[in-house]
Design a protein around this motif. Sequence first.
Motif, PDB file in Angstrom:
ATOM      1  N   ARG A 242      34.847  23.172  30.053  1.00  0.00           N
ATOM      2  CA  ARG A 242      34.357  24.150  29.259  1.00  0.00           C
ATOM      3  C   ARG A 242      32.688  23.769  29.187  1.00  0.00           C
ATOM      4  NH1 ARG A 242      37.177  23.567  25.136  1.00  0.00           N
ATOM      5  NH2 ARG A 242      38.829  25.244  25.768  1.00  0.00           N
ATOM      6  N   ASN A 243      32.515  22.500  29.003  1.00  0.00           N
ATOM      7  CA  ASN A 243      31.115  22.133  28.979  1.00  0.00           C
ATOM      8  C   ASN A 243      30.423  22.125  30.119  1.00  0.00           C
ATOM      9  OD1 ASN A 243      31.354  21.172  26.196  1.00  0.00           O
ATOM     10  ND2 ASN A 243      31.870  19.296  26.945  1.00  0.00           N
ATOM     11  N   ILE A 244      31.303  22.220  31.307  1.00  0.00           N
ATOM     12  CA  ILE A 244      30.680  22.243  32.686  1.00  0.00           C
ATOM     13  C   ILE A 244      30.159  23.557  33.149  1.00  0.00           C
ATOM     14  CG2 ILE A 244      31.113  22.156  35.103  1.00  0.00           C
ATOM     15  CD1 ILE A 244      32.951  19.582  34.631  1.00  0.00           C
ATOM     16  N   TYR A 245      31.264  24.525  32.486  1.00  0.00           N
ATOM     17  CA  TYR A 245      30.808  26.097  32.910  1.00  0.00           C
ATOM     18  C   TYR A 245      29.810  26.525  32.066  1.00  0.00           C
ATOM     19  CZ  TYR A 245      35.224  26.282  35.281  1.00  0.00           C
ATOM     20  OH  TYR A 245      36.414  25.869  36.233  1.00  0.00           O
ATOM     21  N   ARG A 246      29.581  25.994  30.675  1.00  0.00           N
ATOM     22  CA  ARG A 246      28.449  26.454  29.947  1.00  0.00           C
ATOM     23  C   ARG A 246      27.361  25.926  30.448  1.00  0.00           C
ATOM     24  NH1 ARG A 246      30.165  23.967  25.523  1.00  0.00           N
ATOM     25  NH2 ARG A 246      31.277  25.830  24.902  1.00  0.00           N
ATOM     26  N   ARG A 273      32.623  12.715  38.159  1.00  0.00           N
ATOM     27  CA  ARG A 273      33.627  13.227  37.172  1.00  0.00           C
ATOM     28  C   ARG A 273      33.421  14.916  37.411  1.00  0.00           C
ATOM     29  NH1 ARG A 273      38.241  13.472  34.132  1.00  0.00           N
ATOM     30  NH2 ARG A 273      37.990  14.458  31.954  1.00  0.00           N
ATOM     31  N   VAL A 274      32.113  15.274  37.433  1.00  0.00           N
ATOM     32  CA  VAL A 274      31.745  16.840  37.520  1.00  0.00           C
ATOM     33  C   VAL A 274      32.555  17.205  38.991  1.00  0.00           C
ATOM     34  CG1 VAL A 274      30.101  18.493  37.802  1.00  0.00           C
ATOM     35  CG2 VAL A 274      29.926  16.582  36.012  1.00  0.00           C
ATOM     36  N   GLN A 275      32.318  16.509  39.906  1.00  0.00           N
ATOM     37  CA  GLN A 275      32.846  17.158  41.271  1.00  0.00           C
ATOM     38  C   GLN A 275      34.167  16.977  41.266  1.00  0.00           C
ATOM     39  OE1 GLN A 275      30.890  14.093  43.891  1.00  0.00           O
ATOM     40  NE2 GLN A 275      28.994  15.267  43.918  1.00  0.00           N
ATOM     41  N   SER A 276      35.034  16.215  40.874  1.00  0.00           N
ATOM     42  CA  SER A 276      36.341  16.196  40.632  1.00  0.00           C
ATOM     43  C   SER A 276      36.852  17.332  39.865  1.00  0.00           C
ATOM     44  CB  SER A 276      36.910  14.948  40.158  1.00  0.00           C
ATOM     45  OG  SER A 276      36.404  14.527  38.919  1.00  0.00           O
ATOM     46  N   LEU A 277      36.354  17.637  38.691  1.00  0.00           N
ATOM     47  CA  LEU A 277      36.669  18.617  37.808  1.00  0.00           C
ATOM     48  C   LEU A 277      36.626  20.178  38.434  1.00  0.00           C
ATOM     49  CD1 LEU A 277      35.667  17.393  34.486  1.00  0.00           C
ATOM     50  CD2 LEU A 277      38.035  17.548  35.213  1.00  0.00           C
ATOM     51  N   LEU A 278      35.502  20.195  39.224  1.00  0.00           N
ATOM     52  CA  LEU A 278      34.962  21.400  39.896  1.00  0.00           C
ATOM     53  C   LEU A 278      36.104  21.924  41.121  1.00  0.00           C
ATOM     54  CD1 LEU A 278      31.173  21.555  39.771  1.00  0.00           C
ATOM     55  CD2 LEU A 278      32.682  22.895  38.558  1.00  0.00           C
ATOM     56  N   LYS A 279      36.696  20.732  41.480  1.00  0.00           N
ATOM     57  CA  LYS A 279      37.783  20.644  42.683  1.00  0.00           C
ATOM     58  C   LYS A 279      38.972  21.260  42.060  1.00  0.00           C
ATOM     59  CE  LYS A 279      35.432  17.596  45.673  1.00  0.00           C
ATOM     60  NZ  LYS A 279      35.586  16.327  46.419  1.00  0.00           N
ATOM     61  N   LEU A 280      39.156  21.282  40.794  1.00  0.00           N
ATOM     62  CA  LEU A 280      40.461  21.680  40.332  1.00  0.00           C
ATOM     63  C   LEU A 280      40.878  23.122  40.739  1.00  0.00           C
ATOM     64  CD1 LEU A 280      40.743  19.755  36.903  1.00  0.00           C
ATOM     65  CD2 LEU A 280      41.889  19.189  38.815  1.00  0.00           C
TER      66      LEU A 280
END
Length: 383
Positions: A242-246, A273-280
């Motif tokens: 949620r923080n990344i999309y914001r 961390r950002v790169q791994s979450l965006l790959k989900l």
Amino acid sequence: MSRVNIETRDDQWLKENSNNATGSSFHQEDPDPSMQPRAEAIEEDSGSEDSLGDNVGTPMQNYLKHLYRLDLLTPEDEHTTTCLLRELEEKIIALLQKRGVTLVDLRSEGVEQRGSTGAYDHGLIIAKADDLLANGNISQRDRSTLQNLMKKFKAQRKKLIQCNLRLVIAIAKRFRNPSVPFIDLIQEGNVGLMKAIERFKPQMGYRFSTYAYWWIQQEIQLTLRRNDDLVRQPANVQDDLRNIYRAINQVRSEGLPASDENVARQTGLDLERVQSLLKLPGPTGSLDDPISDDQSSTRLDYAPAGDMFNTDELVSNQELAQRLRDAVAKLPSRQRTVLSLRYGLISDRDCSFRVIGEQLGLSQERARQLHSDALRQLKRQWR
């Protein structure tokens, strides 16, 4: 965020959504329904008019009108109400203890596990008191005292709940989500409001609205986490996403590219961390979800026939393959080897009789004869 700012934006929003609604106010006889607006009586707020006439607003509009007509508590009234509610609660609990009710029976579920103290479930208190008044062996003096205490307790509790329902809507607006109806967010926020009333300690010196804000927000966020996707992700993963999309929207609004480095700098998370979450993978959906208003068709109805998985055919093929392997295993060694090479049972390639003969040291014609003998024996086994 100050309370004044929240109320100002909330007042403006309530006015905009209640201007079109006319008619009688939203009456509530029982104190319990006022705590949570019922799902069957409240719909998503809209400007549409009821089919009964132009002078009748939607249930959601009437509910908003009712909230807008309620006066907010001043800090002094809020402190007085919460102190009086706590005092009445202690007197009622003391009277219940006198009649054999233990404190554990009045505790909220899970309070001991969280290490919290002094929090009692108001629903249990009301239920135990009503049961004692109805069936308990109690003197006339204690009965009259308990009835008066319960009347005042319910009135103060209802007052504190109703005067903070607008705060619930203001918080629920921030978490609007297509996966959860807005009225469900309000319902869960009201649950958080009641939990805050049970646990608030006025002697700490804080405003009740400041304390209740976090309980309301927590219940709404838990609802979103439970209903956000079919495959649920851990709470910390959902918060980081949620923080990344914001942050992506914020970076783009500043005219910068939404690169992983800029997003990591905006959120304060590690780049890995950002790169791994965006790959989900993205949100999952059910093939049985309706795609029309009348819910007569689903996504499965529009799936291509070739992509559909036939379970019956799969089971039949697996059973047939197992029977074939059992039958081939009963053949003599040379015939079994010829069939395995001929039809690719050993490898992924089918071999010609010439190649089979070379591998077994036989002529091409002899390999063909062994193949024919093996097929005849298989036919006899299948009869």
